[in-house]
Write a protein that holds these residues in place. Sequence first.
Motif, short mmCIF file in Angstrom:
data_model
loop_
_atom_site.label_atom_id
_atom_site.label_comp_id
_atom_site.label_asym_id
_atom_site.label_seq_id
_atom_site.Cartn_x
_atom_site.Cartn_y
_atom_site.Cartn_z
N GLU A 53 41.93 41.05 38.45
CA GLU A 53 41.84 42.31 37.69
C GLU A 53 42.70 43.41 38.31
O GLU A 53 42.62 43.67 39.50
N ASP A 54 43.50 44.07 37.48
CA ASP A 54 44.33 45.18 37.93
C ASP A 54 44.16 46.43 37.08
O ASP A 54 44.72 47.47 37.39
N ASP A 55 43.39 46.34 35.99
CA ASP A 55 43.17 47.49 35.11
C ASP A 55 42.29 48.51 35.83
O ASP A 55 41.15 48.24 36.18
N ALA B 149 38.62 35.91 37.71
CA ALA B 149 38.82 37.12 36.92
C ALA B 149 38.71 38.38 37.79
O ALA B 149 39.49 39.32 37.65
N ASN C 45 36.29 32.37 32.16
CA ASN C 45 35.44 33.29 32.91
C ASN C 45 33.96 33.22 32.54
O ASN C 45 33.18 34.05 32.96
N VAL D 278 38.86 49.15 34.32
CA VAL D 278 37.92 48.06 34.56
C VAL D 278 37.46 48.10 36.01
O VAL D 278 36.28 47.91 36.31
N LEU D 279 38.39 48.36 36.93
CA LEU D 279 38.04 48.41 38.34
C LEU D 279 37.00 49.49 38.63
O LEU D 279 36.17 49.33 39.53
N ARG E 288 37.34 41.08 45.40
CA ARG E 288 38.74 41.37 45.04
C ARG E 288 39.54 41.80 46.27
O ARG E 288 40.66 41.33 46.48
N GLN F 177 31.83 43.03 43.63
CA GLN F 177 33.07 42.67 42.94
C GLN F 177 34.29 43.25 43.68
O GLN F 177 35.30 42.57 43.84
#
Length: 104
Positions: A47-49, A43, A34, A52-53, A64, A60
Motif C-alpha cells: 500500500e502506498d495511498d 496488500a 487479499n 489508505v495509510l 508495512r 498494519q
Amino acid sequence: MVSSFQSQYGLRLSREIHKMSWTEFKQMLVGIDNKTALGRIIAIRAEDDKEVLKTFTKEQHRIRNEWKEKHAKVVAESISKQEMDTAMDGFKNAFLRMAGLGGD
C-alpha cells in the motif's frame, strides 16, 4: 501460506505440491488475493495511498514498515539474478521438504 492456498484454491499443499510444477506453484502464489491471510499481508506491504495509510492500525503500519526496511536493504545490496534464482530454488526445496518430498 498453507492456509491461504487452502482457502483460495481448496488445495492442501502437503498433498498437492508434488503434483504441480514450480511454474504452476509460482503462478498460484502470485494469484493469491487479499481475502486470504497471505494476501492481506501482501496488500499491507504494497500500500502506498496516503489516504489508505491514514486508516492503518499500528499493527498494519508495523508490518508495512518492517517490509519496507527489508526491501530497502535488498535493493541496496542489489542481488544478482543468479542470487535470486538460488534463493527461489531454496524456497522450492523448502516447500518440497515441508510436503515430505525431499527437495535437493
